[in-house]
Design an enzyme around this catalytic site. Sequence first.
Site, PDB file in Angstrom:
ATOM      1  CG  PHE A 123      -0.576   0.670   2.471  1.00 41.77           C
ATOM      2  CD1 PHE A 123       0.464   0.169   3.167  1.00 41.77           C
ATOM      3  CD2 PHE A 123      -0.839   2.093   2.347  1.00 41.77           C
ATOM      4  CE1 PHE A 123       0.771   0.658   4.358  1.00 41.77           C
ATOM      5  CE2 PHE A 123      -0.422   2.698   3.679  1.00 41.77           C
ATOM      6  CZ  PHE A 123       0.338   2.182   4.609  1.00 41.77           C
ATOM      7  CE  LYS A 124       5.093   1.296   4.461  1.00 42.78           C
ATOM      8  NZ  LYS A 124       4.213   0.133   5.050  1.00 42.78           N
ATOM      9  CG  ASP A 125       3.816   0.846  -4.618  1.00 40.19           C
ATOM     10  OD1 ASP A 125       4.696   1.321  -4.646  1.00 40.19           O
ATOM     11  OD2 ASP A 125       3.351  -0.218  -4.918  1.00 40.19           O
ATOM     12  CG  LEU A 128       6.426   6.481  -0.741  1.00 36.46           C
ATOM     13  CD1 LEU A 128       6.926   5.054  -0.186  1.00 36.46           C
ATOM     14  CD2 LEU A 128       7.381   7.477  -0.667  1.00 36.46           C
TER      15      LEU A 128
END
Length: 508
Positions: A123-125, A128
Amino acid sequence: MPSFCGEKDVVMNYISTRDNSVRATASKAITQGISNEGGLFVPESFPQISLDKIASLSKKSYIDRACDILSGYLSDFSSEEIRNCVEGAYADGKFEDEKIAPLSKLSDSAYILELWHGPTCAFKDMALQLLPYLLTTSAKKNISGKKIVILVATSGDTGKAALEGFKNVEGTEIIVFYPQDGVSTMQKLQMQTQEGSNVSVCGIYGNFDDAQNGVKAIFTNKEIAEKLSQNNMMFSSANSINWGRLVPQIVYYISAYCDLLNDEEIALGDKINIVVPTGNFGNILAAYYAKKMGLPINKLICASNKNNVLTDFINSGTYDRNRLFMPSISPSMDILISSNLERLLYDLSENDDKAVADLMSKLAADGRYTVSEKLKNKLTEQFFGEYCNDDETKETIKKVFEKYSYLVDTHTAVAVNVYEKYIKKTNDDTKTIIASTASPYKFSSSVLSAIDPSKLSDDEFEMVNILSKLTATEIPNSLAELKNKKVLHNQSCEKQNMKEFIFKKLGI
Ligand SMILES: *Cc1c(COP(=O)(O)O)cnc(C)c1O
């Protein structure tokens, strides 16, 4: 109150959680990352979304919803700038699912919000992919002409997502440090094969804390800052203390509500619960902010693994990090200091900067603090906290697969388990969104050992294939492709030599 739909008649400022007299524009808060006295930037007010607004957003695409919602926060960005940033992040097939953050119905009351269709399968995408655009647009307004050097210490997911976000972004250089022996096979391979002209990756002999401490020491070293400045460069941060990483996450909770509405799973105005597998408290804080904006939310359910410092805090009002750090099969949640909790404390204390500064200095000095009875009551009114251990995590993966033919990763499984505990305790039948934070294929060996431990193997890609066959689920392209990618970064260094590594990479 700022008007919502991209009108720039009211400029919203950001204040520091530790000093109410600090004022920064959105672009300054994003460029700077953290306030000088150590506080975190928070918006001085929250743009409001009415039910009519939600109804109209539900007719739009994810990208249009994002532009609309972000314009309420990025008040010194033009509409064109916001659209360029958002399209750069989410358009053109960068996400494997055209809905970007699709919902999958699990049961009559539970829906999985899949946040892992981006390039690195975590989920960091979601944040980011957008942050590099927000940061370079912000930098132009504040420190034009300087090269931004992003330093990252990672326990796995953040490093790869930041590398993918910042690769080949003009005016930036990114350097990632990871613990040589502290990340999963897939995570290491993802970082070692990273392409791009401005990226460096280095394994260090030490654990994640060593990497993190090394990066923090370099960040705060005045001589190093001076040397960068002489070379027309400056450091910036890609971790979730930066407002630019938090604000993109508000969007998907509002978007998920819109999708439930479109699918006629809820009626306009119905309240929902949100369950979030939590580490640094960034993702669940974004859900809390969505609630503050007016999204109809009943309970925010904070799910932890056996590093259950947040569960104890929500249930007792005492935050105590003086405990053993326990590596788990949901490593991205192995954390004892949840930095973004500071932003919640600020809000729940009604913007009492002195109280927050006091709690944070207690945390630094004694590793613990206790909040007032009043604050604790507000906390438990809105949040429910529980945790589960590794065995329960695996049992949940197996059970969810057998019952619903749906495969969850080790982090999402913690959320599902805690949701079940919540139901048992409350009998609440409110429709509930469970945030799914990683593809199961990022943690193939743990997931496979939950589904059928007799099939475990030493070869990562063999396990990926077995898992796909066993469960009839698809392997994300970006992970399947890794098998044939060249290792481009196999450097490593002692933890005391990180500075030399950085200087060498920057050629200064
Ligand atoms: C980072 C991460 C989390 C924790 O998110 P926070 O915002 O730090 O609470 C959970 N799951 C996965 C897979 C992650 O990468």
